[in-house]
Design an enzyme around this catalytic site. Structure first.
Site, PDB file in Angstrom:
ATOM      1  N   ARG B  12       0.842  -1.206   0.000  1.00 23.00           N
ATOM      2  CA  ARG B  12       0.000   0.000   0.000  1.00 23.00           C
ATOM      3  C   ARG B  12       0.876   1.254   0.000  1.00 23.00           C
ATOM      4  O   ARG B  12       1.013   1.939  -0.993  1.00 23.00           O
ATOM      5  CB  ARG B  12      -0.930  -0.003   1.227  1.00 23.00           C
ATOM      6  CG  ARG B  12      -2.075   0.998   1.140  1.00 23.00           C
ATOM      7  CD  ARG B  12      -1.719   2.460   1.371  1.00 23.00           C
ATOM      8  NE  ARG B  12      -1.146   2.718   2.698  1.00 23.00           N
ATOM      9  CZ  ARG B  12      -0.680   3.903   3.055  1.00 23.00           C
ATOM     10  NH1 ARG B  12      -0.685   4.936   2.219  1.00 23.00           N
ATOM     11  NH2 ARG B  12      -0.146   4.065   4.248  1.00 23.00           N
ATOM     12  N   ASP B  13       1.523   1.504   1.112  1.00 25.20           N
ATOM     13  CA  ASP B  13       2.296   2.740   1.272  1.00 25.20           C
ATOM     14  C   ASP B  13       3.428   2.800   0.257  1.00 25.20           C
ATOM     15  O   ASP B  13       3.710   3.856  -0.324  1.00 25.20           O
ATOM     16  CB  ASP B  13       2.855   2.763   2.708  1.00 25.20           C
ATOM     17  CG  ASP B  13       3.390   4.119   3.122  1.00 25.20           C
ATOM     18  OD1 ASP B  13       3.551   4.989   2.260  1.00 25.20           O
ATOM     19  OD2 ASP B  13       3.671   4.292   4.314  1.00 25.20           O
ATOM     20  N   HIS B 208       4.948   3.987  13.121  1.00 24.10           N
ATOM     21  CA  HIS B 208       5.211   4.083  11.691  1.00 24.10           C
ATOM     22  C   HIS B 208       6.357   5.085  11.548  1.00 24.10           C
ATOM     23  O   HIS B 208       6.142   6.296  11.602  1.00 24.10           O
ATOM     24  CB  HIS B 208       3.949   4.553  10.957  1.00 24.10           C
ATOM     25  CG  HIS B 208       4.115   4.653   9.478  1.00 24.10           C
ATOM     26  ND1 HIS B 208       3.781   3.622   8.625  1.00 24.10           N
ATOM     27  CD2 HIS B 208       4.614   5.642   8.699  1.00 24.10           C
ATOM     28  CE1 HIS B 208       4.049   3.990   7.379  1.00 24.10           C
ATOM     29  NE2 HIS B 208       4.566   5.205   7.397  1.00 24.10           N
ATOM     30  N   HIS B 210       9.895   6.536   9.657  1.00 24.62           N
ATOM     31  CA  HIS B 210      10.568   6.641   8.355  1.00 24.62           C
ATOM     32  C   HIS B 210      12.080   6.710   8.535  1.00 24.62           C
ATOM     33  O   HIS B 210      12.581   7.051   9.609  1.00 24.62           O
ATOM     34  CB  HIS B 210      10.060   7.870   7.600  1.00 24.62           C
ATOM     35  CG  HIS B 210       8.773   7.605   6.873  1.00 24.62           C
ATOM     36  ND1 HIS B 210       8.375   8.316   5.772  1.00 24.62           N
ATOM     37  CD2 HIS B 210       7.789   6.684   7.085  1.00 24.62           C
ATOM     38  CE1 HIS B 210       7.209   7.858   5.337  1.00 24.62           C
ATOM     39  NE2 HIS B 210       6.831   6.882   6.122  1.00 24.62           N
ATOM     40  N   CYS B 241      11.857   7.995  -0.977  1.00 25.96           N
ATOM     41  CA  CYS B 241      12.088   9.379  -1.274  1.00 25.96           C
ATOM     42  C   CYS B 241      12.067   9.646  -2.767  1.00 25.96           C
ATOM     43  O   CYS B 241      12.782   9.006  -3.537  1.00 25.96           O
ATOM     44  CB  CYS B 241      13.460   9.709  -0.747  1.00 25.96           C
ATOM     45  SG  CYS B 241      13.850  11.385  -1.030  1.00 25.96           S
ATOM     46  N   ASN B 250      10.015   4.707   4.013  1.00 25.87           N
ATOM     47  CA  ASN B 250       9.747   3.689   5.021  1.00 25.87           C
ATOM     48  C   ASN B 250      11.015   2.940   5.432  1.00 25.87           C
ATOM     49  O   ASN B 250      11.937   2.766   4.646  1.00 25.87           O
ATOM     50  CB  ASN B 250       8.746   2.670   4.461  1.00 25.87           C
ATOM     51  CG  ASN B 250       7.342   3.225   4.422  1.00 25.87           C
ATOM     52  OD1 ASN B 250       6.810   3.621   5.453  1.00 25.87           O
ATOM     53  ND2 ASN B 250       6.752   3.287   3.235  1.00 25.87           N
TER      54      ASN B 250
END
Lengths: 311, 311
Positions: B12-13, B208, B210, B241, B250
């Site tokens: 997803r992300d 979550h 990064h 990025c 992530n």
């Protein structure tokens, strides 16, 4: 405000791993720029035979030039007594010796057992103690492969600590632990440094952690938790991995300084000036990859140095 | 033995941030391979308008296919009530909503103030509560930009926690914190998650984090210390990025799993199978950069999973 020392090893550990030699004049400028950014300890050279490492043939000159810079401790690596004598002759006030905790690595690297390497280090300490006062460098020993070895696999943790105890007892000023191959994890790093500090007290040295598997800064957090206050790092992560893009060796100084300062730990380092010093890597090592997440992504817009957070 | 949940957000992300669409058939294979590697929670799709994110147009089909895989929790992101309804229709048993703690980010992103976004999330929760039993998905809220915002800079920590409290009180099942732009540092991450857990107890959700500035795993160590047991990550760090090579978004799942398992924390994940699953990134996203220090450098020769360390 807690002070944390970032010990820059790029000009030695970094350059030593790169075939291409940085011109001596660029080394001078780079080291000066690092000092101006606020680095207080810089490992500038290695006193190894120039036949083995031509990149380090200018070690005496680099040390002598660095000694002119006010406010920094000039550090040199010495592999043996001969190298130590050369470092003393150049005026190095502090030297690093490494002794491997892995028998397989020690034999492979210097053809000595760990016990023989300990004796060799002790002879250097004894030689130092026989020098006239004022000419005796601080001796820091780094226990390499303390967290595992790419040749033998596991390294006995108690043995690594026992080596540190023996070397401190023999007169080494400080003894640190090195994760030379990037095998360490935060649980292990915290456990080992807690033991080191419990055993050695004020003689417990810093952490030389690698980022080969991306765990470098995670291990720094664990070491901080154990009470470590000195960390080695290399500008641009240079001298890293010879085989894999992005898989660096040394922790990137810029990323480490960002970590520490963001946490409110004072390194004395000015980020814009530190980033500015990277230009000498481009100048002195054209084509060589230079790493760093913070240099790539930029500092956050709310970045404040520890001194400003506490002001 | 402590269990830690790695929640895979790549499908997803990760995919959402990449222009190129992964073919639906490859998504199915990739998600299945991740489940076979031991991932127990996978965010597989986002129920957003296909006009905005054509890569997610197959969301219903991806959810339905993933529901056939035994032993995993299928998670979907929903931006609003309409998306929530679509996710319910597809049978998603768990959904994520994000609400930004930064007024500037919230206005910029969804043209709502934080207060309006909280109300919107509360309406979704209320709608869920009105559904027949057995059709009510678990709702996880992620407080985004909880550690700082690239538009407004600082984000008030007490406000971010207050939002979490309000949303948990309104009926969200869990509320986690997101470092959406990689601004967080370990001191802040530890402090914030300690507060979240103290305020929300069993409703405190995961982290979550990064890796934009290389601090991802360092922040994981701090969050573990605060008591967090669920971490989002993306295989190959995809969807990172858009602007800087090496600066990923992530956390890389492979590097996170290595960290946790090496520390003796059980994720249930098999590293060789996890590395094997990367082939579907190459197949489904040709030419797209895929990250990971552990995949590049390889696991140490003495690597042992947590279950084997404790055996």
């Amino acid at each position: 405000m807690t002070q944390v020392m970032v010990s820059e090893v790029g000009p030695r550990d970094g350059l030593q791993s790169i075939k291409q030699a940085m011109p001596t004049a660029v080394k001078h400028k780079w080291i000066r720029a690092l000092a101006e950014a606020g680095l207080k300890e810089i490992e500038v050279a290695s006193f190894v035979p120039p036949k083995l490492l031509p990149q380090m043939a200018d070690a005496p000159e680099v040390v002598r030039e660095a000694l002119k810079i006010p406010g920094i401790t000039v550090l040199a690596l010495v592999p043996n007594l001969r190298g130590f004598q050369d470092a003393v002759a150049a005026g190095a006030p502090k030297v690093t010796l490494t002794v491997s905790a892995s028998e397989a690595h020690s034999m492979n690297n210097i053809h000595m057992t760990c016990a023989q390497a300990i004796e060799s280090a002790k002879r250097i300490v004894a030689f130092r103690d026989g020098l006239p006062e004022g000419q005796r460098p601080h001796i820091e020993v780094g226990i390499s492969t303390a967290f595992g070895c790419s040749i033998q696999g596991d390294v006995d943790e108690s043995w690594a600590i026992e080596m540190a105890v023996q070397l401190a007892a023999a007169g080494a000023d400080t003894v640190g632990l090195s994760d030379s191959v990037g095998y360490g994890n935060p649980a292990q790093v915290k456990r080992m440094f807690k033991r080191l500090i419990a055993e050695l007290g004020g003689k417990a040295g810093g952490a030389h952690l690698h980022n080969t598997r991306g765990q470098g800064l995670a291990n720094v957090v664990a070491a901080l938790d154990a009470g470590v206050t000195t960390f080695d790092a290399s500008q641009g992560g240079i001298g890293g991995c010879p085989y894999a893009p992005g898989a660096t060796g040394n922790i990137v100084t810029e990323d480490l300084v960002f970590l520490l300062e963001s946490m409110g730990l004072d390194t004395g380092i000015d980020m814009p000036k530190l980033l500015e010093a990277r230009k000498f890597l481009a100048e002195g090592l054209p084509g060589e990859p230079v790493y760093g997440f913070v240099p790539d992504a930029g500092v956050p817009r709310n970045y404040r140095r520890a001194v400003d957070q506490h002001a």
